[in-house]
Design a protein around this motif. Structure first.
Motif, PDB file in Angstrom:
ATOM      1  N   CYS A 199       0.830  -1.215   0.000  1.00 53.44           N
ATOM      2  CA  CYS A 199       0.000   0.000   0.000  1.00 53.44           C
ATOM      3  C   CYS A 199       0.861   1.261   0.000  1.00 53.44           C
ATOM      4  N   TRP A 200       0.205   2.371  -0.200  1.00 59.99           N
ATOM      5  CA  TRP A 200       0.864   3.689  -0.212  1.00 59.99           C
ATOM      6  C   TRP A 200       1.373   4.053   1.177  1.00 59.99           C
ATOM      7  N   ALA A 260      -1.487   3.789   4.155  1.00 61.77           N
ATOM      8  CA  ALA A 260      -2.821   3.370   3.717  1.00 61.77           C
ATOM      9  C   ALA A 260      -3.080   1.900   4.035  1.00 61.77           C
ATOM     10  N   CYS A 272      -5.947  -1.877   1.351  1.00 63.69           N
ATOM     11  CA  CYS A 272      -5.291  -0.581   1.215  1.00 63.69           C
ATOM     12  C   CYS A 272      -6.365   0.508   1.194  1.00 63.69           C
ATOM     13  N   CYS A 297      -6.779   4.803   1.946  1.00 67.41           N
ATOM     14  CA  CYS A 297      -6.132   6.059   2.300  1.00 67.41           C
ATOM     15  C   CYS A 297      -6.582   6.504   3.692  1.00 67.41           C
ATOM     16  N   PHE A 302      -6.861  12.069   3.376  1.00 69.17           N
ATOM     17  CA  PHE A 302      -6.290  11.773   2.070  1.00 69.17           C
ATOM     18  C   PHE A 302      -7.332  11.067   1.211  1.00 69.17           C
ATOM     19  N   LYS A 303      -7.124  11.098  -0.102  1.00 69.30           N
ATOM     20  CA  LYS A 303      -7.992  10.392  -1.028  1.00 69.30           C
ATOM     21  C   LYS A 303      -7.147   9.764  -2.128  1.00 69.30           C
ATOM     22  N   GLY A 350      -5.176   4.094  -2.554  1.00 70.98           N
ATOM     23  CA  GLY A 350      -4.537   3.478  -1.408  1.00 70.98           C
ATOM     24  C   GLY A 350      -3.368   2.592  -1.766  1.00 70.98           C
ATOM     25  N   LYS A 384      -1.225   5.761  -4.839  1.00 69.53           N
ATOM     26  CA  LYS A 384      -1.170   7.141  -4.361  1.00 69.53           C
ATOM     27  C   LYS A 384      -2.321   7.462  -3.427  1.00 69.53           C
ATOM     28  N   CYS A 385      -2.044   8.392  -2.538  1.00 73.55           N
ATOM     29  CA  CYS A 385      -3.050   9.018  -1.690  1.00 73.55           C
ATOM     30  C   CYS A 385      -2.729  10.507  -1.702  1.00 73.55           C
TER      31      CYS A 385
END
Length: 622
Positions: free
Chosen positions: A479-480, A491, A497, A499, A503-504, A507, A510-511
């Protein structure tokens, strides 16, 4: 339904005519030597059945038995309390049964269950020997086929009658089945072909092909890499009769204007995939082998066919060009060359590759036409028996001169690490040094691993991810994760995973920080001021106002203080007044209690004084 059957008959007639005009069907045979009684001593021919496990390269000695009941072997012999299981130290039993009333495979299965070591089927009419084949694909009750392990042979009617007569006369009939010369061995390299089909919806035979390729590819690749064998895959197709070129059936089953056809997988000419889809995939697999062979790696065909069957099955609606090309890319084979080799399936012209396949299907010299699907051809002789790794390997090894067999023919302990090159086309995480490629004797498999007690799940080819408790300890669970200004956000959670708050994103890759101020999800009160931070936000109030986060509001600092002190003074004076009141009540109750006690005491003495006064009056003393 009637139209479909007529069409199928027309297709099969065209295939038979094509075969009869150009080639021949050869029955593969082994020899049967009778050693007793003296009246039958000699060597006889028998036809190898296309099921069970013929002992290629070897011999088998046994005693022939002919049952008094169930002579066609169509029922289980346990129904008649008959057993042909040999006793320790005794000769194996070869069960002789008559042809007719049920499938050849049913006879072999019943004989095997009764303990027989081999089955001999006596023909019921005088004719040349034929090849005993497996039942039609749509026979749902034939699920026992892959479990038949004893060899089988068809013998002539006259020879069968002689064996029966000798047994009825009380003679012990001893025979020797010999497969040593069933396969020639002209040199120190075995050449073999596998005639197959990419269709995976044709019932037990398709299932058998897929399983065989998966199980045999390890041994095949070892033999090919070391130069012991030369392998070539082939695919059966036929042409559409000219009178039917414009028919719906021809158009759905053929490419290149009816020149190359394959059966519709569902045989309905409308639903699911069509025969032409199968032909195109067959063509792709032939071209893949050609390109891989030109690059010096012909064994990659085994990896592709295995992976395609797993990743692109018809049942999952993935039997597509896109899925096939993903598998090709994962194996590092030149896709552009393969597409050039395939040509245009819509062109009204011959396809050189498929034309060569049709020509190769016609028998030459000692090899007959290839009409049974699947068919294995070893040193120009058609293999008979079931597609089983051990049985086929034994047959291939029988193609070597004695004492020249490679080590793989003598042991299964040889392994080659196929994961070293291109990671075997499997998923891997280079950063964490984790791979789904697992090397086995059967060839590499793509299987998500277990690392430090944490199980990874996925298809093993394109993705694997950690699952369960502890997953976040292994590469953060895939995961991120990122650190910023001394703070680290992840995340990874037990469920997957996701976020973290603030955060969005997906996951995994990127977040992104959520700007709560811009999206107006924070600091909504009148007079509030919002400042976005990485992963969070800060709210404040102007002038002498104080921000209360729990209530998302601003309150005055000064009034709030005065009110607080006034409230404390009210409480103080209230407590004082309550104390004084309680003391007064207490004093009053004490005094009342004392007064009541005094009156009670005095009341005890007052009656004595009154009585004494009365006595004085009574006696006249007053």
């Amino acid at each position: 339904m009637g139209g479909k059957l007529v069409w199928l008959r027309v297709v099969w007639v065209s295939v038979l005519l094509w075969g009869s005009c150009w080639g021949k069907f050869v029955v593969e045979k082994n020899s049967l030597k009778v050693t007793s009684p003296d009246s039958l001593k000699g060597i006889y021919e028998c036809a190898i059945g296309n099921f069970g496990v013929p002992q290629y390269g070897g011999t088998m000695v046994g005693i022939v038995a002919y049952p008094k009941a169930n002579r066609k072997g169509c029922q289980g012999f346990d129904n008649f309390d008959i057993s042909y299981k040999s006793k320790p130290g005794g000769f194996p039993t070869f069960l002789l049964v008559d042809r007719g009333d049920c499938y050849f495979t049913a006879k072999a299965w019943n004989a095997q269950n009764a303990g027989a070591a081999a089955v001999l089927v006596a023909d019921n009419k005088a004719e040349p020997l034929i090849t005993m084949d497996t039942p039609e694909e749509d026979d749902n009750k034939a699920d026992y086929l892959q479990n038949i392990t004893i060899p089988s042979a068809l013998i002539s009617k006259s020879f069968g009658d002689s064996l029966k007569k000798a047994i009825e006369n009380g003679d012990m009939v001893s025979v020797n089945l010999d497969w040593r010369e069933s396969l020639p061995h002209p040199d120190d390299r075995v050449e073999y072909e596998f005639w197959t089909n990419s269709n995976d919806e044709c019932g037990p035979k398709c299932d058998s092909q897929i399983q065989f390729v998966k199980n045999f590819k390890g041994a095949a690749q070892i033999l090919e890499r070391k130069g012991y064998t030369q392998f070539t895959p082939h695919y059966i197709t036929w042409y559409c009769p000219e009178a039917f070129l414009l028919s719906k059936q021809c158009k759905s089953q053929c490419i290149n204007h009816g020149r190359y056809c394959a059966p519709d997988p569902e045989q309905d000419f409308s639903k699911g995939y069509d025969g032409k889809d199968v032909v195109v995939q067959n063509l792709r697999q032939v071209c893949l082998f050609k390109v891989a062979n030109e690059s010096g790696k012909p064994w990659l065909w085994w990896d592709y066919v295995t992976d395609f069957a797993i990743r692109c099955p018809m049942s999952d609606k993935k039997y597509t060009k896109e899925c096939a090309e993903e598998v090709i890319k994962s194996l590092g084979i030149d896709l552009k060359k393969i597409n050039q080799c395939m040509g245009d399936p819509d062109a009204d012209e011959e396809n050189a590759v498929l034309k060569a396949e049709q020509d190769a299907q016609i028998g030459k010299d000692s090899r007959g036409d290839v009409t049974i699907l699947p068919t294995l051809v070893i040193n120009n002789r058609q293999y008979r028996g079931k597609l089983d790794k051990a049985a086929v390997l034994k047959a291939i090894c029988a193609g070597f001169q004695e004492t020249t067999e490679p080590a793989v023919c003598l042991s299964e302990d040889i392994e080659t690490n196929e994961c070293r090159e291109n990671n075997g086309g499997c998923w891997q995480d280079k950063a964490a040094n984790i791979t789904a490629c697992k090397d086995t004797f059967r060839g590499r498999i793509c299987e998500c691993p277990v690392v430090e007690g944490v199980k990874f799940v996925g298809d093993g080819y394109t993705h694997c991810e950690a699952s369960g408790s502890g997953r976040c300890e292994i590469n953060n669970g895939g995961c991120w994760k990122k650190s910023h200004e001394g703070k680290t956000y992840s995340a990874c959670v037990d469920e997957g995973c996701k976020c973290p708050l603030g955060f969005k994103g997906d996951g995994v890759d990127k977040c992104e920080d959520v700007d709560e101020c811009k999206e107006k999800t924070a600091c909504q009160c009148s007079g509030c001021k919002c400042k976005n931070t990485w992963g969070s936000y800060e709210c404040s109030c102007g002038d002498d106002l104080l921000y209360i986060k729990e209530h998302d509001t601003c309150i005055s600092k000064k009034p709030s203080t005065e009110v607080g002190w006034s409230f404390l003074w009210v409480i103080f004076f209230g407590l004082v007044i309550a104390g004084v009141g309680a003391y007064a009540i207490y004093k009053y109750r004490i005094r009342s209690y004392m007064d009541s006690e005094i009156r009670a005491i005095m009341a005890q003495y007052m009656p004595l004084d009154n009585q004494e006064a009365q006595n004085h009056i009574h006696h006249g003393e007053i």
